[in-house]
Enzyme design. Structure first.
Site, PDB file in Angstrom:
ATOM      1  N   ASP A  18      16.491  27.226  52.403  1.00 27.24           N
ATOM      2  CA  ASP A  18      17.785  27.665  51.896  1.00 27.24           C
ATOM      3  C   ASP A  18      18.786  26.506  51.907  1.00 27.24           C
ATOM      4  O   ASP A  18      19.912  26.633  51.431  1.00 27.24           O
ATOM      5  CB  ASP A  18      18.312  28.887  52.649  1.00 27.24           C
ATOM      6  CG  ASP A  18      18.440  28.663  54.142  1.00 27.24           C
ATOM      7  OD1 ASP A  18      18.196  27.531  54.615  1.00 27.24           O
ATOM      8  OD2 ASP A  18      18.785  29.628  54.855  1.00 27.24           O
ATOM      9  N   SER A  19      18.328  25.347  52.398  1.00 25.06           N
ATOM     10  CA  SER A  19      19.099  24.111  52.269  1.00 25.06           C
ATOM     11  C   SER A  19      19.286  23.741  50.799  1.00 25.06           C
ATOM     12  O   SER A  19      20.110  22.881  50.473  1.00 25.06           O
ATOM     13  CB  SER A  19      18.414  22.963  53.014  1.00 25.06           C
ATOM     14  OG  SER A  19      17.010  22.956  52.767  1.00 25.06           O
TER      15      SER A  19
ATOM     16  N   LYS B 149       9.953  32.285  55.940  1.00 25.20           N
ATOM     17  CA  LYS B 149      10.553  31.850  57.202  1.00 25.20           C
ATOM     18  C   LYS B 149      11.839  32.630  57.431  1.00 25.20           C
ATOM     19  O   LYS B 149      12.609  32.848  56.501  1.00 25.20           O
ATOM     20  CB  LYS B 149      10.851  30.344  57.199  1.00 25.20           C
ATOM     21  CG  LYS B 149      11.487  29.852  58.514  1.00 25.20           C
ATOM     22  CD  LYS B 149      11.516  28.340  58.621  1.00 25.20           C
ATOM     23  CE  LYS B 149      12.622  27.708  57.814  1.00 25.20           C
ATOM     24  NZ  LYS B 149      13.988  28.100  58.267  1.00 25.20           N
TER      25      LYS B 149
ATOM     26  N   GLU C  86      15.016  23.841  65.883  1.00 25.01           N
ATOM     27  CA  GLU C  86      15.994  22.939  65.282  1.00 25.01           C
ATOM     28  C   GLU C  86      17.075  22.529  66.272  1.00 25.01           C
ATOM     29  O   GLU C  86      17.719  23.362  66.896  1.00 25.01           O
ATOM     30  CB  GLU C  86      16.651  23.582  64.053  1.00 25.01           C
ATOM     31  CG  GLU C  86      17.680  22.666  63.399  1.00 25.01           C
ATOM     32  CD  GLU C  86      18.124  23.103  62.015  1.00 25.01           C
ATOM     33  OE1 GLU C  86      18.981  22.423  61.438  1.00 25.01           O
ATOM     34  OE2 GLU C  86      17.621  24.133  61.517  1.00 25.01           O
TER      35      GLU C  86
END
Length: 271
Positions: A51-52, A120, A189
């Site tokens: 979604d980046s 994800k 992350e």
């Protein structure tokens, strides 16, 4: 008689075997056919349609604005360029938080309309029921803990997560829970390297790190960052392998000057 050597696809089982063998897993993001084809050809194990895309493709400040339809468009484009890598697609903000039924419907749309291999989802215990429902439907799920960018307004910062004991303990229990309910891997992350190493050792499923040290079972980076297309984003965890920003600007600048000088096209470049 020539024999076509069959390309062996990477699967969720492949990633598990790589962890068991102690072979690190390589993962990069991709959002379009052309780059996906190049990354796949280079031998990447897995591609994340992140979604980046909201940031690097659409220019938004956060990942929140990108829609499920837009993620499906990007994922379908990537799939057409891939013959070997495992392709994982982010469920975007708003497509799974409402209820488990909505989460399953979103995951099914991604799998049916893109041909992707897995989804994800960000979060731990709070979204466990949604993950379980998706896994029970036969859809592989990769988890995501630590800094979860879809929750940026809750955090208020992109700084390192789980430095305090309470948050570290929750991350460890969330990681175990994700494994128990059937996730095939989990992204960690921007958390302390020691914590990431501890979590990686405690799980049977692979961990994929981004800003989480080198003891994770694999690593993922945003393609635009590691290729230097984005020259303003330089966190400590990023290794820039190319400086495409300057190369592209230089090449386009040369094209502009050649056009202005009428040196392009030359005689050999016309009919």
């Amino acid at each position: 008689m020539s024999v076509n050597k069959e390309i062996k696809r990477v699967t969720t089982h492949t990633l598990l075997k790589l962890k068991q063998e102690g072979t690190p897993i390589s993962m990069l993001t991709a959002y379009d056919y052309s780059f996906a084809r190049l990354i796949d050809e280079a031998g990447i194990d897995a591609i994340l349609v992140g979604d980046s895309a909201s940031n690097v493709m659409a220019g938004h400040e956060t990942t929140l604005p990108i829609t499920l339809d837009q993620m499906i468009y990007h994922a379908a484009s990537v799939i057409r360029g891939v013959s070997k890598a495992l392709v994982v697609v982010d469920l975007p903000f708003g497509s799974y938080q409402g209820n488990t039924k909505e989460a399953l419907a979103s995951a099914i749309r991604i799998m049916k309309e893109t041909g992707a291999h897995a989804v994800k989802i960000e979060g731990g215990a709070e979204i466990a029921e949604s993950i379980k429902r998706i896994v029970d439907a036969g859809i592989p799920v990769m988890g995501h803990l630590g800094l979860t960018p879809q929750s940026i307004y809750k955090f208020g910062t992109y700084s390192v997560r789980a430095k305090e004991e309470a948050e570290a303990n929750k991350l460890k229990s969330d990681a175990k829970l994700l494994e128990e309910i059937g996730c095939f891997a989990v992204v960690l992350e921007k958390i302390p390297a020691t914590l990431a190493a501890e979590v990686s050792k405690s799980l049977l499923i692979p961990t994929i790190g981004i800003g989480a040290g080198n003891q994770c079972d694999g690593q993922v980076l945003v393609m635009h960052d590691m290729l230097g297309l984005n020259n303003t984003f330089k966190p400590r965890f990023l290794r820039q392998y190319l400086d495409l920003h300057d190369q592209v600007v230089g090449a386009v600048g040369k094209y502009v000057s050649d056009v202005k000088a009428r040196s392009f096209p030359s005689e050999s470049e016309q009919y």
